[in-house]
Design a protein around this motif. Structure first.
Motif, PDB file in Angstrom:
ATOM      1  N   LEU A 182       7.635  -2.408 -10.948  1.00  0.00           N
ATOM      2  CA  LEU A 182       7.451  -1.077 -11.515  1.00  0.00           C
ATOM      3  C   LEU A 182       6.416  -1.109 -12.636  1.00  0.00           C
ATOM      4  CD1 LEU A 182      11.101   0.286 -11.597  1.00  0.00           C
ATOM      5  CD2 LEU A 182       9.208   1.152 -10.221  1.00  0.00           C
ATOM      6  N   GLN A 183       6.465  -2.136 -13.459  1.00  0.00           N
ATOM      7  CA  GLN A 183       5.488  -2.276 -14.539  1.00  0.00           C
ATOM      8  C   GLN A 183       4.084  -2.483 -13.973  1.00  0.00           C
ATOM      9  OE1 GLN A 183       5.570  -1.614 -17.574  1.00  0.00           O
ATOM     10  NE2 GLN A 183       3.813  -2.641 -18.453  1.00  0.00           N
ATOM     11  N   ALA A 184       3.957  -3.322 -12.939  1.00  0.00           N
ATOM     12  CA  ALA A 184       2.643  -3.552 -12.319  1.00  0.00           C
ATOM     13  C   ALA A 184       2.094  -2.264 -11.715  1.00  0.00           C
ATOM     14  CB  ALA A 184       2.754  -4.643 -11.253  1.00  0.00           C
ATOM     15  N   THR A 185       2.957  -1.482 -11.096  1.00  0.00           N
ATOM     16  CA  THR A 185       2.535  -0.215 -10.506  1.00  0.00           C
ATOM     17  C   THR A 185       2.111   0.765 -11.595  1.00  0.00           C
ATOM     18  OG1 THR A 185       4.036  -0.579  -8.664  1.00  0.00           O
ATOM     19  CG2 THR A 185       3.245   1.666  -8.990  1.00  0.00           C
ATOM     20  N   ARG A 186       2.835   0.788 -12.676  1.00  0.00           N
ATOM     21  CA  ARG A 186       2.490   1.662 -13.810  1.00  0.00           C
ATOM     22  C   ARG A 186       1.104   1.314 -14.340  1.00  0.00           C
ATOM     23  NH1 ARG A 186       3.687   0.664 -19.318  1.00  0.00           N
ATOM     24  NH2 ARG A 186       3.479   2.537 -20.559  1.00  0.00           N
ATOM     25  N   GLY A 243      -6.040   8.374   1.159  1.00  0.00           N
ATOM     26  CA  GLY A 243      -5.658   7.384   2.158  1.00  0.00           C
ATOM     27  C   GLY A 243      -4.804   6.284   1.566  1.00  0.00           C
ATOM     28  N   ALA A 244      -4.811   5.128   2.236  1.00  0.00           N
ATOM     29  CA  ALA A 244      -3.998   3.991   1.799  1.00  0.00           C
ATOM     30  C   ALA A 244      -4.592   3.381   0.541  1.00  0.00           C
ATOM     31  CB  ALA A 244      -3.913   2.947   2.900  1.00  0.00           C
ATOM     32  N   MET A 245      -3.723   3.166  -0.455  1.00  0.00           N
ATOM     33  CA  MET A 245      -4.156   2.562  -1.713  1.00  0.00           C
ATOM     34  C   MET A 245      -3.313   1.322  -1.976  1.00  0.00           C
ATOM     35  SD  MET A 245      -4.028   4.212  -5.474  1.00  0.00           S
ATOM     36  CE  MET A 245      -5.685   4.777  -5.677  1.00  0.00           C
ATOM     37  N   ARG A 246      -3.966   0.190  -2.134  1.00  0.00           N
ATOM     38  CA  ARG A 246      -3.276  -1.067  -2.428  1.00  0.00           C
ATOM     39  C   ARG A 246      -2.870  -1.061  -3.892  1.00  0.00           C
ATOM     40  NH1 ARG A 246      -6.072  -6.571  -0.624  1.00  0.00           N
ATOM     41  NH2 ARG A 246      -5.780  -5.475   1.339  1.00  0.00           N
ATOM     42  N   PHE A 247      -1.604  -1.408  -4.147  1.00  0.00           N
ATOM     43  CA  PHE A 247      -1.162  -1.437  -5.541  1.00  0.00           C
ATOM     44  C   PHE A 247      -0.612  -2.786  -5.982  1.00  0.00           C
ATOM     45  CE2 PHE A 247       2.583   0.028  -3.255  1.00  0.00           C
ATOM     46  CZ  PHE A 247       3.628  -0.663  -3.847  1.00  0.00           C
ATOM     47  N   GLU A 275       0.838  -1.186   0.000  1.00  0.00           N
ATOM     48  CA  GLU A 275       0.000   0.000   0.000  1.00  0.00           C
ATOM     49  C   GLU A 275       0.878   1.242   0.000  1.00  0.00           C
ATOM     50  OE1 GLU A 275      -1.976  -0.487   3.735  1.00  0.00           O
ATOM     51  OE2 GLU A 275      -3.335  -2.029   2.980  1.00  0.00           O
ATOM     52  N   VAL A 276       0.340   2.290  -0.580  1.00  0.00           N
ATOM     53  CA  VAL A 276       0.999   3.591  -0.534  1.00  0.00           C
ATOM     54  C   VAL A 276      -0.045   4.604  -0.095  1.00  0.00           C
ATOM     55  CG1 VAL A 276       0.602   4.128  -2.977  1.00  0.00           C
ATOM     56  CG2 VAL A 276       2.531   5.144  -1.794  1.00  0.00           C
ATOM     57  N   ASN A 277       0.385   5.570   0.686  1.00  0.00           N
ATOM     58  CA  ASN A 277      -0.524   6.600   1.166  1.00  0.00           C
ATOM     59  C   ASN A 277      -0.679   7.673   0.097  1.00  0.00           C
ATOM     60  OD1 ASN A 277      -2.228   8.009   2.825  1.00  0.00           O
ATOM     61  ND2 ASN A 277      -0.583   8.994   3.969  1.00  0.00           N
ATOM     62  N   VAL A 278      -1.901   7.863  -0.384  1.00  0.00           N
ATOM     63  CA  VAL A 278      -2.185   8.844  -1.417  1.00  0.00           C
ATOM     64  C   VAL A 278      -2.897  10.025  -0.761  1.00  0.00           C
ATOM     65  CG1 VAL A 278      -3.400   9.280  -3.585  1.00  0.00           C
ATOM     66  CG2 VAL A 278      -2.394   7.035  -3.156  1.00  0.00           C
ATOM     67  N   PRO A 279      -2.317  11.232  -0.826  1.00  0.00           N
ATOM     68  CA  PRO A 279      -2.959  12.389  -0.212  1.00  0.00           C
ATOM     69  C   PRO A 279      -4.402  12.552  -0.694  1.00  0.00           C
ATOM     70  CG  PRO A 279      -0.743  12.956  -0.926  1.00  0.00           C
ATOM     71  CD  PRO A 279      -1.047  11.585  -1.470  1.00  0.00           C
ATOM     72  N   GLY A 280      -5.285  12.726   0.260  1.00  0.00           N
ATOM     73  CA  GLY A 280      -6.698  12.909  -0.051  1.00  0.00           C
ATOM     74  C   GLY A 280      -7.454  11.621  -0.320  1.00  0.00           C
ATOM     75  N   THR A 313       4.057   0.576   2.280  1.00  0.00           N
ATOM     76  CA  THR A 313       3.682  -0.215   3.449  1.00  0.00           C
ATOM     77  C   THR A 313       3.302  -1.616   2.994  1.00  0.00           C
ATOM     78  OG1 THR A 313       2.926   1.727   4.667  1.00  0.00           O
ATOM     79  CG2 THR A 313       1.965  -0.377   5.312  1.00  0.00           C
ATOM     80  N   ALA A 314       3.632  -2.613   3.804  1.00  0.00           N
ATOM     81  CA  ALA A 314       3.237  -3.997   3.521  1.00  0.00           C
ATOM     82  C   ALA A 314       2.411  -4.509   4.700  1.00  0.00           C
ATOM     83  CB  ALA A 314       4.457  -4.878   3.306  1.00  0.00           C
ATOM     84  N   ARG A 315       1.261  -5.085   4.365  1.00  0.00           N
ATOM     85  CA  ARG A 315       0.355  -5.576   5.388  1.00  0.00           C
ATOM     86  C   ARG A 315      -0.115  -6.993   5.022  1.00  0.00           C
ATOM     87  NH1 ARG A 315      -4.050  -2.162   8.015  1.00  0.00           N
ATOM     88  NH2 ARG A 315      -3.429  -0.664   6.445  1.00  0.00           N
ATOM     89  N   ALA A 316      -0.178  -7.877   6.017  1.00  0.00           N
ATOM     90  CA  ALA A 316      -0.684  -9.229   5.780  1.00  0.00           C
ATOM     91  C   ALA A 316      -2.189  -9.152   5.510  1.00  0.00           C
ATOM     92  CB  ALA A 316      -0.413 -10.118   6.985  1.00  0.00           C
ATOM     93  N   VAL A 317      -2.624  -9.804   4.450  1.00  0.00           N
ATOM     94  CA  VAL A 317      -4.044  -9.857   4.098  1.00  0.00           C
ATOM     95  C   VAL A 317      -4.717 -10.984   4.872  1.00  0.00           C
ATOM     96  CG1 VAL A 317      -5.647 -10.279   2.184  1.00  0.00           C
ATOM     97  CG2 VAL A 317      -3.594  -8.909   1.812  1.00  0.00           C
ATOM     98  N   GLU A 318      -3.955 -12.027   5.146  1.00  0.00           N
ATOM     99  CA  GLU A 318      -4.419 -13.200   5.887  1.00  0.00           C
ATOM    100  C   GLU A 318      -3.236 -13.728   6.674  1.00  0.00           C
ATOM    101  OE1 GLU A 318      -5.646 -15.376   2.402  1.00  0.00           O
ATOM    102  OE2 GLU A 318      -3.761 -16.499   2.333  1.00  0.00           O
ATOM    103  N   LEU A 319      -3.462 -14.776   7.453  1.00  0.00           N
ATOM    104  CA  LEU A 319      -2.355 -15.377   8.180  1.00  0.00           C
ATOM    105  C   LEU A 319      -1.209 -15.646   7.202  1.00  0.00           C
ATOM    106  CD1 LEU A 319      -1.239 -16.655  10.811  1.00  0.00           C
ATOM    107  CD2 LEU A 319      -2.165 -18.829   9.977  1.00  0.00           C
ATOM    108  N   THR A 320      -0.038 -15.121   7.526  1.00  0.00           N
ATOM    109  CA  THR A 320       1.109 -15.215   6.622  1.00  0.00           C
ATOM    110  C   THR A 320       2.327 -15.713   7.382  1.00  0.00           C
ATOM    111  OG1 THR A 320       0.252 -13.423   5.251  1.00  0.00           O
ATOM    112  CG2 THR A 320       2.594 -13.891   5.064  1.00  0.00           C
TER     113      THR A 320
END
Length: 153
Positions: free
Chosen positions: A138-142, A68-72, A61-66, A95-102
């Motif tokens: 980088l390609q996936a983010t683009r 909030g957190a955006m999963r990419f 996730e990255v914090n996008v002003p206005g 930021t990296a966050r577990a979606v489920e037990l990891t």
């Protein structure tokens, strides 16, 4: 029971790595477990390790002003979480966050950078594995950005 060396040698990211290098990498590892919504790391913090995901899912996730957190990007078993440990100033850019037990192996970045500095062949082997992963992300983010922002006006 499998050793860290076995697990690292079998992980897709390290598959085919020389056994001597697997042993060096394993010396920097430890098992970790994250519950759903636990943070692996947060944007801006020191990038002091990276993770081999053995089970579960991790969202970047990255914090996008206005907005909030955006999963990419979401990662799963067989992938790695964290590349910023490799590039000065060694701080997380997302930021990296577990979606489920990891379950994962955390590799200590200071330990691994030291081993790469002492053995440039190891450093080069890791570099050859990380650069394609960095390019893929980088390609996936683009592509994600195109989806979020839509066509230009």
């Amino acid at each position: 029971m499998k050793t860290f060396e076995d697990i690292i040698a079998e992980h897709p990211f390290f598959r085919g790595l020389d056994p001597v290098f697997c042993q060096l990498v394993a010396g920097c590892g430890r098992n970790v477990v994250f519950n759903a919504d636990d943070y692996l790391f947060r944007e801006g913090e020191p990038a002091d390790q990276f993770y081999l995901i053995r089970h579960g899912k991790v969202a970047f996730e990255v914090n996008v002003p206005g907005r909030g957190a955006m999963r990419f990007l979401t990662l799963q078993e067989g992938e790695i979480a964290g590349i910023s440990w490799l590039v000065p100033p060694y701080r997380w850019t997302y930021t990296a966050r577990a979606v489920e037990l990891t379950r994962a192996i955390a590799l200590d970045a200071v330990c691994l950078r030291g081993k790469c500095e002492a053995d440039h062949h190891l450093g080069y082997e890791l570099f050859k594995r990380f650069v394609p992963e960095l390019a893929r992300r980088l390609q996936a983010t683009r592509l994600q950005m195109f989806d979020v922002y839509g066509p230009a006006a």
